[in-house]
Design an enzyme around this catalytic site. Sequence first.
Site, PDB file in Angstrom:
ATOM      1  N   CYS A 114      -8.451  -3.455   6.724  1.00  0.00           N
ATOM      2  CA  CYS A 114      -7.063  -3.440   6.249  1.00  0.00           C
ATOM      3  C   CYS A 114      -6.565  -2.033   5.948  1.00  0.00           C
ATOM      4  CB  CYS A 114      -6.918  -4.321   5.021  1.00  0.00           C
ATOM      5  SG  CYS A 114      -7.942  -3.835   3.640  1.00  0.00           S
TER       6      CYS A 114
ATOM      7  N   SER B 110      -6.236  -6.550  -4.222  1.00  0.00           N
ATOM      8  CA  SER B 110      -6.484  -7.780  -3.466  1.00  0.00           C
ATOM      9  C   SER B 110      -7.334  -7.495  -2.231  1.00  0.00           C
ATOM     10  CB  SER B 110      -5.168  -8.462  -3.067  1.00  0.00           C
ATOM     11  OG  SER B 110      -4.415  -7.635  -2.222  1.00  0.00           O
TER      12      SER B 110
ATOM     13  N   HIS C 297      -1.307  -1.518   0.565  1.00  0.00           N
ATOM     14  CA  HIS C 297      -2.045  -0.263   0.677  1.00  0.00           C
ATOM     15  C   HIS C 297      -1.080   0.837   1.133  1.00  0.00           C
ATOM     16  CE1 HIS C 297      -5.565  -2.569   0.081  1.00  0.00           C
ATOM     17  NE2 HIS C 297      -6.160  -2.472   1.245  1.00  0.00           N
TER      18      HIS C 297
END
Lengths: 360, 360, 360, 360
Positions: free
Chosen positions: B157, B188, B252
């Site tokens: 991610c 998360s 992010h």
Amino acid sequence: MEKIAVGVIGATGMIGQNYIKLLDSHPWFEVSYVAASPSSANKRYEDAVAGRWHMETPIPERARDLVVGDANLISQAKDKCRLVFSAVEMDKASVKELELGYAANGFAVVSNNSAHRHTDDVPMIIPEINPDHLDIIASQREKRGWDSGLIAVKSNCSIQSYMAPLYALLKAGYGIRKMILTTLQAVSGAGYPGPASIDLIDNIVPFIGGEEEKSEIEPLKILGRIENGVIVNDVSIAISAHCNRVPVIHGHTACVSLEFDGKKPELDEIAAIWRDFSGVPQELDLPFAPKQPIIVREEKDRPQPRKDRDLDKAMAVSVGRLRKCNVFDIRFAALHHNTVRGAAGGAILTAELLKARNYI
Amino acid sequence: MEKIAVGVIGATGMIGQNYIKLLDSHPWFEVSYVAASPSSANKRYEDAVAGRWHMETPIPERARDLVVGDANLISQAKDKCRLVFSAVEMDKASVKELELGYAANGFAVVSNNSAHRHTDDVPMIIPEINPDHLDIIASQREKRGWDSGLIAVKSNCSIQSYMAPLYALLKAGYGIRKMILTTLQAVSGAGYPGPASIDLIDNIVPFIGGEEEKSEIEPLKILGRIENGVIVNDVSIAISAHCNRVPVIHGHTACVSLEFDGKKPELDEIAAIWRDFSGVPQELDLPFAPKQPIIVREEKDRPQPRKDRDLDKAMAVSVGRLRKCNVFDIRFAALHHNTVRGAAGGAILTAELLKARNYI
Amino acid sequence: MEKIAVGVIGATGMIGQNYIKLLDSHPWFEVSYVAASPSSANKRYEDAVAGRWHMETPIPERARDLVVGDANLISQAKDKCRLVFSAVEMDKASVKELELGYAANGFAVVSNNSAHRHTDDVPMIIPEINPDHLDIIASQREKRGWDSGLIAVKSNCSIQSYMAPLYALLKAGYGIRKMILTTLQAVSGAGYPGPASIDLIDNIVPFIGGEEEKSEIEPLKILGRIENGVIVNDVSIAISAHCNRVPVIHGHTACVSLEFDGKKPELDEIAAIWRDFSGVPQELDLPFAPKQPIIVREEKDRPQPRKDRDLDKAMAVSVGRLRKCNVFDIRFAALHHNTVRGAAGGAILTAELLKARNYI
Amino acid sequence: MEKIAVGVIGATGMIGQNYIKLLDSHPWFEVSYVAASPSSANKRYEDAVAGRWHMETPIPERARDLVVGDANLISQAKDKCRLVFSAVEMDKASVKELELGYAANGFAVVSNNSAHRHTDDVPMIIPEINPDHLDIIASQREKRGWDSGLIAVKSNCSIQSYMAPLYALLKAGYGIRKMILTTLQAVSGAGYPGPASIDLIDNIVPFIGGEEEKSEIEPLKILGRIENGVIVNDVSIAISAHCNRVPVIHGHTACVSLEFDGKKPELDEIAAIWRDFSGVPQELDLPFAPKQPIIVREEKDRPQPRKDRDLDKAMAVSVGRLRKCNVFDIRFAALHHNTVRGAAGGAILTAELLKARNYI
């Protein structure tokens, strides 16, 4: 030794409050005068900051009863102190003039404000790095016709975590060509009230006005040299900064990638250089000097703001995660306490240096 | 069109829950099977996640009553679905074997796990960037003797926010030589429970295990090419990453400095390239495709996680603060929603692409 | 049905922005007019809120190009709308006069401001609780000589989480004598900028100016009755509130202890009363009405702001932890979304009720 | 005076670390023994806590080289210390047995664990409140056949902020009948790792397992009396607690409403009672005793955890917002540092009291 009477100009703001807190029971200095804007003038200090004292410790006993002066009326400071810490928050031109005024009236001025950072005969001091920039005070006084007055400033808080590590490497003989860094900065760096909660809960802000420019320019002056009565910034390190605000109270972190110019030290040599780094404040054993200016952390996940910012009176810089960089030569994370080492504490250390070198 | 029956393997974990949430009322897919560890097997899904459903919306009606299978017993999935989303959390070797087992049994496997990311005949897909890496599935099936089975994976991610901006520039003909970046990553991304509160209140952590390595290697495979039935990573972009955990729930952020290789576009041309960027998912109008994969923000302080992560179904990347870099050529901040675009949402888009290209 | 043209007065502030966001694609209302302070007047709405749009979703397309009027010039609203939502932020006296002015000029005014909350012929509406307080509009118009104008207000956001549970019990025939409650309130309730980050990182603030008083007085008016053209507050429930600010973006939580007056229902009966509670908005199936006004959570640790505030368009109240109280009869935790149910959403529901009852 | 050798049992956990930190340079006690689970046994303390030292200050020099013993092997503690602070984290039955074992072997045991809180001959001490409960040690020893051994425990951390204010009023002659309170508790109270970040960013949790029960029962024992060698809890104050977890590192806040039994003091009398409150620890000038056990704040928005928790060595309780209650008689907010006053610090103060009274 009798304590030196000092004043804090801009004493009711957040940086001013930090001075009041940090100078409490200082072995050399004693706060004998506080000044602020006209709206606070003539109040007891305790009353002037009622409802907006932002330190985690109570207002020092001694400061509570000081009567606040009007910072603009320099004459009020006369006979009350010889050195003033300037933490005023006004427009740049007014600050410039005011600080010049204090100096012209014989005060040693040590300032947190950015107004005179690029005045070419005003030294921007990090005591472990460029203590000899104080030598310019002779020219400063001569040129400006001051006798005992002087102005010295501190740099922006954002750069303090990596300037000592950077300088230690330079001092050890390793040239540096390029540096790209990203900061994660605490909210106390923005004064009060600073960022709104609603902007920093479950959020970060990838922008701090003016901070990147300062981060890129100020190191050059600090690393500069005195020539013909001015500080010349001809160091050729290219610096690029990304500055972010994060939900941290105190403690600016920087993630730094660095390229050497010429020979390249091994990682363990670098760690040793940092661990062994020491400067004039340590040599003189100044009261606010950390024993070890750079603390090297071996843990994989340090430094961290809440856990490392307070090391050695919050005056030490913590460095960790030293490793090879895939693009440049090395990378690391660095941390310092922005309102102590990076602001009032750093300025107090500069004042101690001024005293040790007989400028006050 | 009749919906395609899909399964979620590892359905009770946080990524698995994200699939269940995001696939609710998907126009093409219908979750008809969920599987997890033996301890959850044979329970109703609602009971299996009782007390640990971490999504902000309730468990979708349809999923509540599904009986959880044992993820290790591939036969249980037979006749229940043709495609499985793998969100299993086991050791790497076990995941590798399990996913191969599902594929060998005829299932299309789209995986969030890192186990097969560097298997050389397994494509690591970002649908807007390398949809044609799906072509390798023919070799994959032939070599491994699979008929309808296949494995495709998504990347880590952390890289998703800057991969599309990076690729858009490459596609426009601008070579890239170096990239130094710092991420500020949401909690998360660490699954549940992830970082302890006591480590992220008034704090950031300048380390995420394995994340920097992934950030530096995975882009090369995504930008690679197929040759003789394997994906060759011979792109020569040097990448250096500093990965930090910050107290943000989702989203992010990356601060990126980038050096071009050869000609250098102007800033406004770059902004235009990003704004106009579009890929196969947009062309095919896939259900999870954002209209505009890259949203360019003009405000001086954006993108910000809480304010921009949800744009266009949380599938768009937001880019801002595009400016010259003092060391490289340009720098900017980029943001994506790590559990949607960066995890389950990205995998669903890959599955849509697989369907559109008749692999399932 | 042709949509009713509505205006938002105070449209650039945080509550105003919430109206603009929530009214986007409303089935009955269409924002055709926005007004704010003179400094925003004559700008496009998008320009007027540039750099201070605080919603998590982009400015709705339709609103961007609306030209902002001067809220003080009531004539500018003429012919542009029939109903205005008042989200102005001025001193109380000015708001009072301004809202009276709009009403006198024929506008239906639905206000978030506290100015008229205790004007005795102005109804303070929670649509599920006291819809019939709208009956006072007849007297209001008659007494004040208005034809189509009217003023209705909503209550303070802090009380919304427990008012519906409280009323449901009263409606079921259980008298209530005493209530002691503590709120944990989100920062969005304070408008922008609201509390400083430095005051809410690693901290809570046990005080919100004026909030406790409002929490103790407003319920009495909402539960009051109309007599001789005024609302009489002769309900005798003693309420004591402790209001705290906590680092939460949206969602006010209340911990409530309650003593019945007379017969005391069992816990499971109370849960059933809450689950079955329904009001006029549900009966009329108004667009903003939650299907179930009170959601009863069985989990031991719910409701929680981030996880439950958005239930049913953020218009449902969540209640949990219903248990015996050692001192009174029962205790429970209640939660609502303070800027939707507790502010703009609640006011829109009131406007829908006004429309359904032919007041506009 | 030669220092008394003390041991910390459960020294590697979070409370154990707090002991190690707080006992560093204690004037009376010196940590000469540390013990933990078998997995830590035989390691140097520094190695045993590597990567999980959670204090904000470094591991004290002296503790680093202590070799960790096995807490279950009581014989290992022999000759190394006379008093052990128990911070073990095991099941209740095991803790009970282990602590009895240490006492039977002649050790004075001061425990943070809840296992013996309701053993009727074990005093639960808050040194300013019930120092005379130590008198029960004579019966304890006699009944159990111990010579120098003893067990004393501290109460749950949640109640410490309001117990001193409550007791000060009782001591001044004002009976108390009812108390309803809501706590906002810090994460450090949950040990490590405690609540996950993802559950406390932009959130609060209205539940802490077992905490409300403890808050309601423990005060009764603390306020109880000794009769026939057991502590009798026949005080009749009804207490009802709502316990919440909030994103604060250290510092539990309580919002308290209180009804007197009989005569009711005026607010200013109450403030004076609290300000003047002093106990045996103050009289004896014990090292960890705060000068003023209850600090009364006059500011409208205090106490606040981050700003007031550290007052007077983090051993003082801060009380503020004293005002009339609409339902009961008075209400106020109270705060204490949960890991110092509420845990290790409170236990150290108890040990000091034991020493001053010649129990060790």
